[in-house]
Design a protein around this motif. Structure first.
Motif, PDB file in Angstrom:
ATOM      1  N   LYS A 135     124.302 -25.221  42.779  1.00 16.39           N
ATOM      2  CA  LYS A 135     124.242 -25.377  41.313  1.00 16.39           C
ATOM      3  C   LYS A 135     125.274 -25.926  40.765  1.00 16.39           C
ATOM      4  N   ILE A 239     115.219 -23.974  41.998  1.00 21.34           N
ATOM      5  CA  ILE A 239     116.526 -24.668  41.729  1.00 21.34           C
ATOM      6  C   ILE A 239     115.971 -26.085  40.967  1.00 21.34           C
ATOM      7  N   TRP A 242     115.212 -25.109  37.626  1.00 23.68           N
ATOM      8  CA  TRP A 242     116.749 -24.678  36.968  1.00 23.68           C
ATOM      9  C   TRP A 242     117.386 -25.915  36.529  1.00 23.68           C
ATOM     10  N   SER A 243     117.430 -27.178  37.444  1.00 22.89           N
ATOM     11  CA  SER A 243     118.023 -28.388  36.850  1.00 22.89           C
ATOM     12  C   SER A 243     117.450 -28.970  35.868  1.00 22.89           C
TER      13      SER A 243
END
Length: 710
Positions: A135, A239, A242-243
């Motif tokens: 992240k 993820i 989330w990006s």
């Protein structure tokens, strides 16, 4: 300038084998490091390659030899592979050393011997990188590129070519005699340039003269099975999303023969949307493998900081770096399995059935690329659901496969008695959707519930009495024979071990008339119950049991005056006074004094907990068919239901959907037993709380509930 991996391997190879230059050498491995050695060590006497999947082919100008060719040449075998998997490869070919005297080395020139310690996987650099590290890298870049297969999504099979096995098996079931897997793989290799799936099927049709209609059927079936096998890598999709929330511009970059239009549909079906563009090799006619496909991404995002995330250490990582983008390496589920403390299971994958089992396990256990990071390669079982799906389910399903292969078609019904038969009947009934097998029936049963109704003589009483019991004489009369004594005197309060055998017989036989009376009542009630289940004389039955000495089968036969055929996981100490070995077939044989080479023999009580039904053990069938149990509720079932539900939904449904129709597939009993054994290895991580829910009792023998996790 930093030394590349290929340069390092070549240097170490040359140093390690300088004194063996003139001896014949066979290299095991066909990757980029092998290619580098072949190109830069031409003065070494390399006579061929080894690789289990490409025997007979010519790669990098060298033939991939079969074992007989290797044996006849008596070469040195050099394994060129990552340190973490060299031990696995060695186990696959160690018989060439022990049986034929062929020396086996790693790429550094160190001879590998059988008793050496395996590679310490805890030292892998990969374990140093976490989800948080990824992240942070994403936050530091404007553009994020994801590889697709084995990064954002994965298949429920071990490796991509296992899809072709499924297509070939489908064809065989349909009556087509086509070696699809080999044709499909050879056609793809024979295509010029960067082919798409249409090019591959066209090549296959041309080279093997296949009818166009049949080719179209296989093409359609491959895409159908591909879609059926695809799942998210849930952590990576999390993820990915989330990006997006962070405002990153997201691209997908893949070396793949499926065009972007179809890939986008597959991704949308899995809930993956919102990317700016998909660059696929077969559309762009450029590959990550050569580094050229990254140019499409870079051209689209000039002057931007790009991070590419992928699983292939060469195509994604090395080529990405060379193309000028930053990279982050995540392991595929296959790679994680190879690096885990379960890696030894990969050494002898000599059947499609074994590969199928491991594919389903990896899809659940190692879906998260960071699943083993904290434990540095040790498998960590975080839930009862995971325990059931990954370690218990294979043994259950392989037993069902064994069962339907055990000549049961001529029988009228399979009887699954409680409590061990509860869950096994569910699994058996699931496969009946895919194969024609006899019907099944679940009956309430226990040793106590069938032994008392079968009492007709003093010898019957004494036979029951001969079994070990813990408790007082009064408790024995109640639990073994159903006698509730209104007056409990001093004699009834004596422990059974405080009197000798003859004294105990005398005491019990003073109550024989009451025992006979109780037995007749129970017999009438139980036979009426069996009749309501359509179980009566004159029919041919198969009786399931788990690990047993045959008590239930013997007494049911006596009650019904019928002969049953048993099908058990295993028997204990046969032959005995109840059954001969001819009366029963077992998947795992006969355990003598609880010992055998199988993990099942050591840890069967854990499985017995899992197989249970919601009710406590049956004491007897009372008036009007009412069931009388040992206790009001089975508390442990709350936990065992989690295990059962996971086996059904996470493993069995996938297993049957993909493989249920393949009648010729052979049960992998020893393999599934080995997987089950990983639950109890010292380096497998499992919480004390999880272990604490595995409790067992034995009302019939007077043994109170206790924890049975070893």
């Amino acid at each position: 300038m930093l030394e590349t991996e290929q340069e390092m391997i070549v240097r170490l190879f040359k140093q390690g084998f300088e004194s063996h230059k003139k001896e014949p050498i066979v290299i095991y491995g066909i990757g980029k490091n092998t290619e580098a050695v072949l190109c830069r060590a031409k003065d070494y006497n390399i006579i061929g390659l080894m690789d289990s999947k490409t025997v007979g082919q010519t790669i990098y100008g060298f033939k991939v030899l079969d074992e007989q060719e290797v044996i006849s040449n008596k070469p040195l075998i050099v394994i060129i592979a990552r340190d973490s998997v060299i031990n696995i490869i060695y186990k696959r070919i160690e018989h060439l050393s022990s049986a034929h005297g062929i020396k086996i080395f790693n790429y550094r020139g160190d001879e590998i011997k059988k008793n050496e310690k395996p590679f310490d996987n805890s030292l892998l650099e990969y374990w140093n990188y976490t989800e948080e590290d990824l992240k942070k890298e994403i936050e530091a870049h404007e553009v994020i590129s994801f590889d697709i297969f084995d990064t954002l999504i994965m298949r429920k099979v071990l490796e991509p070519e296992d899809i072709f096995v499924l297509v070939e098996e489908w064809g065989r079931n349909e009556g087509y005699d086509v070696p699809f897997k080999s044709w499909r793989m050879e056609a793809e290799k024979a295509c010029e340039g960067v082919p798409d799936i249409g090019d591959i099927y066209k090549k296959m049709q041309e080279d093997y003269h296949v009818d166009a209609r049949l080719i179209n059927k296989y093409w359609k079936k491959e895409l159908e099975i591909e879609k059926k096998c695809l799942i998210q890598r849930a952590k990576m999709v999390e993820i990915y999303k989330w990006s997006m929330d962070k405002g990153k511009r997201i691209y997908l970059v893949s070396d793949m023969y499926i065009p972007a239009k179809l890939l986008v549909e597959m991704l949308q079906d899995l809930g993956i949307t919102g990317f700016k563009e998909v660059f696929v090799s077969c559309d762009c006619k450029k590959e990550k493998r050569t580094g050229e496909l990254f140019s499409c991404l870079i051209e689209n995002e000039k002057n931007s900081k790009i991070l590419h995330i992928g699983d292939n250490r060469y195509n994604d990582i090395e080529r990405g770096k060379q193309a000028g983008v930053d990279v982050f390496h995540i392991y595929s589920a296959y790679e994680l399995l190879m690096a885990s403390n379960m890696q030894e299971i990969m050494a002898k994958l000599d059947s499609k059935e074994k590969r199928a089992i491991l594919g389903l396990i990896a899809a659940k256990l190692l879906n998260d690329p960071f699943a083993l990071t904290e434990s540095k390669g040790k498998v960590s079982i975080r839930s009862l659901e995971s325990l059931g799906t990954c370690f218990v389910a294979p043994m259950m399903l392989e037993f069902v496969q064994w069962l339907i292969h055990s000549d049961i078609t001529d029988y009228d019904m399979l009887i699954f008695p409680s409590r061990d038969g509860y869950f096994m009947k569910k699994l058996y009934d699931r496969i009946s959707k895919y194969q024609s097998i006899p019907p099944s029936c679940y009956i309430k049963c226990s040793r106590r519930a069938v032994m008392v109704p079968a009492i007709e003589s003093e010898s019957d009483i004494l036979q029951i009495l001969s079994r070990s019991f813990q408790g007082t004489i009064g408790e024995l009369l109640e639990k073994r024979f159903g006698l509730s004594l209104e007056i409990v005197d001093e004699e009834m309060e004596k422990d059974v071990h405080d009197v000798n055998e003859q004294q105990l017989k005398n005491v019990v036989l003073t109550h024989k008339n009451r025992i006979f009376h109780e037995a007749q009542i129970e017999k009438n009630n139980y036979l009426a119950y069996l009749d309501s289940c359509h179980i009566s004389d004159g029919h041919k039955y198969v009786l399931f049991d788990f690990v047993a000495g045959g008590t239930v089968q013997y007494y049911l036969q006596k009650l019904l005056d019928s002969q049953f055929q048993g099908r058990y996981f295993a028997t204990m100490n046969l032959p005995n006074e109840m059954l001969s070995q001819a009366d029963v077939r077992t998947a795992y044989g006969n355990f003598t004094s609880y010992l055998s080479e199988y993990n099942l023999s050591k840890y069967y009580l854990v499985l017995e907990c899992i197989l249970t039904d919601p009710d406590a053990s049956l004491i007897c069938v009372g008036e009007e068919g009412r069931f009388i149990y040992e206790e009001k509720e089975n508390i442990k079932f709350f936990y065992m239901k989690k295990v059962q539900d996971a086996i059904l939904s996470d493993y069995a449904e996938n297993y049957f959907e993909l493989y249920g129709e393949f009648r010729e597939w052979k049960p992998q009993l020893e393999f599934s037993d080995k997987i089950y054994g990983y639950l109890f290895q010292s380096d497998t991580l499992i919480s004390e709380h999880m272990k604490s829910v595995f409790n067992n009792d034995d009302y019939f023998n007077g043994i109170a509930q206790s924890n049975i996790w070893p």
